[in-house]
Design a protein around this motif. Structure first.
Motif, PDB file in Angstrom:
ATOM      1  N   ASP A 120     -87.762 -62.540  64.124  1.00 12.23           N
ATOM      2  CA  ASP A 120     -89.138 -62.060  64.262  1.00 12.23           C
ATOM      3  C   ASP A 120     -89.387 -60.847  63.370  1.00 12.23           C
ATOM      4  OD1 ASP A 120     -89.771 -64.020  66.054  1.00 12.23           O
ATOM      5  OD2 ASP A 120     -89.587 -62.753  67.831  1.00 12.23           O
ATOM      6  N   GLU A 121     -88.425 -59.927  63.357  1.00 13.73           N
ATOM      7  CA  GLU A 121     -88.573 -58.738  62.518  1.00 13.73           C
ATOM      8  C   GLU A 121     -88.623 -59.120  61.042  1.00 13.73           C
ATOM      9  OE1 GLU A 121     -86.321 -54.474  61.596  1.00 13.73           O
ATOM     10  OE2 GLU A 121     -85.332 -56.010  62.813  1.00 13.73           O
ATOM     11  N   THR A 122     -87.750 -60.027  60.635  1.00 14.77           N
ATOM     12  CA  THR A 122     -87.743 -60.485  59.247  1.00 14.77           C
ATOM     13  C   THR A 122     -89.071 -61.114  58.875  1.00 14.77           C
ATOM     14  OG1 THR A 122     -85.352 -60.882  59.289  1.00 14.77           O
ATOM     15  CG2 THR A 122     -86.630 -62.069  57.622  1.00 14.77           C
ATOM     16  N   LEU A 123     -89.577 -61.994  59.715  1.00 18.10           N
ATOM     17  CA  LEU A 123     -90.812 -62.700  59.409  1.00 18.10           C
ATOM     18  C   LEU A 123     -92.016 -61.766  59.406  1.00 18.10           C
ATOM     19  CD1 LEU A 123     -90.318 -66.080  61.301  1.00 18.10           C
ATOM     20  CD2 LEU A 123     -89.994 -65.585  58.869  1.00 18.10           C
ATOM     21  N   ARG A 124     -91.971 -60.686  60.183  1.00 21.97           N
ATOM     22  CA  ARG A 124     -93.069 -59.707  60.146  1.00 21.97           C
ATOM     23  C   ARG A 124     -93.158 -59.068  58.757  1.00 21.97           C
ATOM     24  NH1 ARG A 124     -91.727 -58.542  65.599  1.00 21.97           N
ATOM     25  NH2 ARG A 124     -90.249 -56.921  64.979  1.00 21.97           N
TER      26      ARG A 124
ATOM     27  N   ALA B 240     -93.687 -65.279  46.647  1.00 22.51           N
ATOM     28  CA  ALA B 240     -92.339 -65.471  47.160  1.00 22.51           C
ATOM     29  C   ALA B 240     -91.727 -64.113  47.450  1.00 22.51           C
ATOM     30  CB  ALA B 240     -91.481 -66.225  46.144  1.00 22.51           C
ATOM     31  N   VAL B 241     -90.595 -64.115  48.154  1.00 21.24           N
ATOM     32  CA  VAL B 241     -89.867 -62.877  48.419  1.00 21.24           C
ATOM     33  C   VAL B 241     -88.448 -63.006  47.871  1.00 21.24           C
ATOM     34  CG1 VAL B 241     -91.234 -62.331  50.471  1.00 21.24           C
ATOM     35  CG2 VAL B 241     -89.076 -63.604  50.717  1.00 21.24           C
TER      36      VAL B 241
ATOM     37  N   VAL C  83     -87.632 -69.717  54.708  1.00 21.26           N
ATOM     38  CA  VAL C  83     -88.001 -70.963  54.041  1.00 21.26           C
ATOM     39  C   VAL C  83     -88.646 -71.925  55.040  1.00 21.26           C
ATOM     40  CG1 VAL C  83     -87.097 -73.012  52.857  1.00 21.26           C
ATOM     41  CG2 VAL C  83     -86.256 -70.732  52.230  1.00 21.26           C
ATOM     42  N   ALA C  84     -88.096 -71.977  56.260  1.00 23.95           N
ATOM     43  CA  ALA C  84     -88.667 -72.852  57.295  1.00 23.95           C
ATOM     44  C   ALA C  84     -90.090 -72.442  57.647  1.00 23.95           C
ATOM     45  CB  ALA C  84     -87.785 -72.826  58.543  1.00 23.95           C
TER      46      ALA C  84
ATOM     47  N   ALA D  31     -79.229 -72.939  51.937  1.00 24.96           N
ATOM     48  CA  ALA D  31     -80.155 -72.294  52.883  1.00 24.96           C
ATOM     49  C   ALA D  31     -81.606 -72.472  52.462  1.00 24.96           C
ATOM     50  CB  ALA D  31     -79.828 -70.813  52.999  1.00 24.96           C
ATOM     51  N   GLY D  32     -81.840 -72.931  51.213  1.00 30.97           N
ATOM     52  CA  GLY D  32     -83.201 -73.219  50.773  1.00 30.97           C
ATOM     53  C   GLY D  32     -83.748 -72.301  49.704  1.00 30.97           C
ATOM     54  N   ALA D  33     -82.929 -71.369  49.192  1.00 34.76           N
ATOM     55  CA  ALA D  33     -83.410 -70.494  48.121  1.00 34.76           C
ATOM     56  C   ALA D  33     -83.814 -71.331  46.910  1.00 34.76           C
ATOM     57  CB  ALA D  33     -82.332 -69.492  47.731  1.00 34.76           C
TER      58      ALA D  33
END
Length: 288
Positions: free
Chosen positions: A98-102, A115-116, A132-133, A178-180
């Protein structure tokens, strides 16, 4: 020149397949982004290197998500038609999902990035998968990772022995899994960078990683020697020395202000006689 359209991650992967190198440059504000886009760069990275280059910090560690949002938004205004990648700053993707996605949401919605970028190998793969998801492209970053400089013992070349080379190859494969959509390789020996580039199907973008990556990235201020004092770097090529031009230009300005040669006649605006009469009672132009 035909209108430029931003690349996308599908086109970037095809460029790798076709052997067409990607050009990436950092930019931290509107005017540098505008110039970079006009010059035709493929990708712009709003790097947390802005901490060292623009904000005057010794490392990237003090850079905040607020800093990154502010500078990414400025870059976006200058480069409307270029693919823009924003760095996730120190410790913004090592906690909860959650913290990452914020943080990601802020860079995408407020900063308007495409992109990040996230530094690290195996330890961040779960975070990369989660981002990525959520529908956000992620650029990986291995080799010298400045956010971990205190752990890796300084700014050291990576991949100098067989064990370290295998570690880097394993990390690159894990980030791909992982999807990078790509991986920055920083200060990696040329041979190992070449091996990584062959081992993964996604583009590799080198900085101090030799000639065989799928693209290259340099810092705007290094390409233009826009710093004082400027510190030479072996892996950097200077294409223009604007720092000296800026210094000389400002020195000339100061000198002309001091000797009163600026402003000159061509820089002033003159009032008509009626205004002069009202100001000086008919005493004439230049009256005291």
């Amino acid at each position: 020149m035909a209108e430029k359209h931003p690349l996308n991650i599908i086109k970037m992967k095809k460029m790798k397949t076709d052997g067409v190198p990607l050009s990436m440059l950092t930019a931290y504000d509107y005017p540098s982004a505008l110039l970079a886009e006009e010059a035709g760069v493929d990708l712009i990275l709003v790097g947390d290197s802005l901490g060292n280059v623009v904000l005057g910090y010794d490392t990237t560690l003090p850079v905040t998500i607020d800093d990154m949002v502010y500078h990414t938004r400025s870059v976006k205004r200058g480069a409307q038609n270029t693919f823009i990648i924003a760095d996730m700053p120190f410790m913004t993707y090592h906690g909860s999902v959650d913290e990452t996605l914020r943080g990601v949401r802020r860079l995408m919605q407020e900063g308007q990035a495409h992109a990040v970028k996230m530094e690290g190998g195996l330890e961040i793969c779960a975070a990369v998968s989660a981002v990525v998801a959520a529908g956000v492209p992620v650029l990986g970053h291995i080799g010298l990772t400045p956010q971990s400089v205190n752990m890796i013992g300084g700014y050291r070349i990576q991949g100098k022995d067989a064990k370290d080379a295998q570690r880097l190859i394993d990390e690159a494969k894990a980030l791909e899994a992982a999807g990078a959509f790509g991986i920055v390789l920083e200060l990696v020996t040329e041979e190992v960078a070449a091996a990584i580039s062959k081992a993964v199907s996604i583009p590799t973008i080198g900085i101090g990683a030799g000639r065989y990556c799928d693209g290259q990235v340099l810092v705007f201020h290094d390409v233009l020697r826009y710093a004082s004092p400027y510190r030479e770097k072996r892996f950097v090529k200077t294409y223009a020395d604007v720092g000296s031009l800026i210094r000389e230009g400002i020195s000339s300005y100061v000198r002309e202000v001091k000797d009163r040669s600026f402003p000159a006649e061509e820089h002033v605006f003159n009032a008509d006689e009626t205004v002069l009469e009202s100001l000086y009672g008919g005493a004439g132009k230049g009256a005291k």
